[in-house]
Design a protein around this motif. Structure first.
Motif, short mmCIF file in Angstrom:
data_model
loop_
_atom_site.label_atom_id
_atom_site.label_comp_id
_atom_site.label_asym_id
_atom_site.label_seq_id
_atom_site.Cartn_x
_atom_site.Cartn_y
_atom_site.Cartn_z
N GLN A 1 0.83 -1.21 0.00
CA GLN A 1 0.00 0.00 0.00
C GLN A 1 0.87 1.26 0.00
O GLN A 1 0.55 2.23 -0.68
CB GLN A 1 -0.95 0.02 1.20
CG GLN A 1 -1.86 1.25 1.20
CD GLN A 1 -2.95 1.19 2.24
OE1 GLN A 1 -3.60 0.16 2.40
NE2 GLN A 1 -3.15 2.28 2.96
N THR B 1 -5.68 -4.00 -6.62
CA THR B 1 -6.74 -3.87 -5.62
C THR B 1 -6.62 -2.56 -4.85
O THR B 1 -7.62 -1.89 -4.57
CB THR B 1 -6.69 -5.05 -4.63
OG1 THR B 1 -6.90 -6.27 -5.35
CG2 THR B 1 -7.76 -4.91 -3.56
N ARG C 1 -9.19 0.63 -4.76
CA ARG C 1 -9.72 1.20 -3.52
C ARG C 1 -9.58 2.73 -3.53
O ARG C 1 -10.45 3.44 -3.04
CB ARG C 1 -8.99 0.61 -2.31
CG ARG C 1 -9.33 -0.87 -2.07
CD ARG C 1 -8.53 -1.44 -0.94
NE ARG C 1 -8.88 -0.82 0.34
CZ ARG C 1 -8.21 -1.02 1.47
NH1 ARG C 1 -7.15 -1.82 1.48
NH2 ARG C 1 -8.60 -0.44 2.59
N LEU D 1 -15.27 -2.70 -2.65
CA LEU D 1 -13.99 -2.63 -1.95
C LEU D 1 -14.03 -1.46 -0.97
O LEU D 1 -14.63 -0.42 -1.25
CB LEU D 1 -12.84 -2.43 -2.94
CG LEU D 1 -12.57 -3.55 -3.94
CD1 LEU D 1 -11.49 -3.12 -4.93
CD2 LEU D 1 -12.15 -4.83 -3.22
N ARG D 2 -13.39 -1.65 0.17
CA ARG D 2 -13.33 -0.57 1.16
C ARG D 2 -12.50 0.58 0.59
O ARG D 2 -11.33 0.39 0.25
CB ARG D 2 -12.72 -1.07 2.47
CG ARG D 2 -12.69 -0.02 3.58
CD ARG D 2 -12.33 -0.66 4.90
NE ARG D 2 -11.01 -1.25 4.87
CZ ARG D 2 -9.88 -0.58 5.14
NH1 ARG D 2 -9.93 0.71 5.43
NH2 ARG D 2 -8.72 -1.19 5.10
N PRO D 3 -13.06 1.78 0.46
CA PRO D 3 -12.33 2.88 -0.17
C PRO D 3 -11.19 3.40 0.69
O PRO D 3 -11.20 3.27 1.92
CB PRO D 3 -13.41 3.96 -0.34
CG PRO D 3 -14.41 3.66 0.73
CD PRO D 3 -14.43 2.16 0.87
#
Length: 341
Positions: A198, A293, A297, A304-306
């Motif tokens: 991330q 992914t 997001r 999907l969890r933003p």
């Protein structure tokens, strides 16, 4: 938890508190733990490190960045890039600022880095205010934050207390991510500095420019179709070729965050989804499942969890600013940023 922190706590692990006999002993153990934790925290960077030794340090850096920004807004993304390129080579120690043959500044990945004059200007003002106190590495970290704020992005608190490195070698820039690297290779380089996938996607989410010698993706990249990299949207190829003529490579620059170079937003991720990632290493973030992914997001894909790019960018860059920190008696506080004392 750092090795030093573990070492300070070792005497207390496995102790039978019932055998210690009294509340006084318990209090002493607690007190020693608190003192140990405080000592370890003092060995690193922290927000407001210069609040007593140079109270105006952050305001001086801020006003310097603002002054340069008014005359040249492109200095904002340049300062952010400078911070990246410093931290990913021997840690955040301002070694990229050192002049001389075969220093980091002379390495091919750093030839397009700009903003040195802003750091030098801030350093001169700080030396006049509080000589020998604020490191060049701290100035870079503060200037990067201030430049992002000028680009209408949220603020974040910058940990300071870095000391400047005393080594700068062009050969060490191998730790920088290359524009042809696979996502796995990028992940390994980030992981070596304690940064995850991330962080990788987030921190590359605000690029500025690259030398047009990287336009190899546009010509003879494949033997089918139009010869361009098939991951580039076909409608985008003619636009890029106009900016990167085959016979003029190496002479021009192309903006990486097309359409949003002077704004701080998440449009970069939309470019990846639409096949408009300029660098091959960037576009691969969309083709790799784990990084795609995270891109989705940021784009708010349903199901999907933003992720909020501005918030996550602040978190990731604070993590990055603590890569390989030199504190205490390590390194030095340079009098001028371009030379070791």
């Amino acid at each position: 938890m750092s090795e030093a922190f573990n070492f300070l706590f070792l005497p207390f692990w496995g102790v039978d508190l019932q055998e210690m006999g009294s509340k006084q002993n318990l209090f002493l153990v607690f007190l020693m733990i608190v003192i140990a934790a405080t000592l370890v925290q003092g060995q690193g960077t922290r927000v407001g490190f210069h609040s007593r030794t140079c109270p105006r340090a952050e305001s001086i850096v801020r006003s310097t960045v603002q002054s340069h920004f008014r005359s040249n807004p492109s200095v904002a993304p340049a300062l952010l890039r400078l911070h990246f390129h410093d931290c990913f080579v021997n840690g955040c120690d301002a070694s990229i600022l050192i002049d001389g043959p075969n220093t980091e500044k002379t390495a091919p990945p750093n030839l397009g880095v700009r903003g040195y004059e802003v750091i030098d200007d801030a350093k001169a003002r700080l030396e006049a205010e509080c000589p020998g106190v604020v490191s060049c590495a701290d100035i870079i970290a503060l200037a990067a934050r201030d430049s992002v704020v000028l680009a209408k992005a949220p603020n974040w608190r910058v940990p300071t207390g870095h000391r400047d490195g005393m080594v700068s070698s062009a050969s060490d820039t191998i730790t920088l991510v290359g524009f042809r690297e696979s996502v796995d290779s990028q992940k390994r380089k980030f992981a070596a500095f304690g940064l995850n996938t991330q962080d990788l996607v987030t921190l590359v989410g605000k690029h500025i420019s690259f030398l047009s010698s990287s336009c190899y993706r546009l010509y003879n990249f494949t033997t089918t179709g139009n010869g361009a990299d098939q991951s580039i949207h076909p409608a985008f190829v003619p636009q890029l070729r106009a900016l990167c003529p085959q016979n003029g490579e190496g002479t021009r620059r192309v903006e990486l965050d097309t359409g949003s170079v002077n704004r701080f937003d998440a449009s970069f991720f939309g470019n990846l989804r639409n096949g408009r990632g300029i660098l091959e290493s960037d576009q691969k973030l969309w083709t790799d499942a784990s990084s795609r992914t995270i891109v989705q997001r940021y784009l708010g894909v349903r199901g999907l969890r933003p992720l909020n790019f501005n918030v996550e960018f602040g978190r990731s860059i604070v993590k990055m600013s603590n890569i390989g920190v030199k504190t205490g008696s390590q390194g030095e506080i340079r009098r001028i940023c371009s030379a070791i004392n």
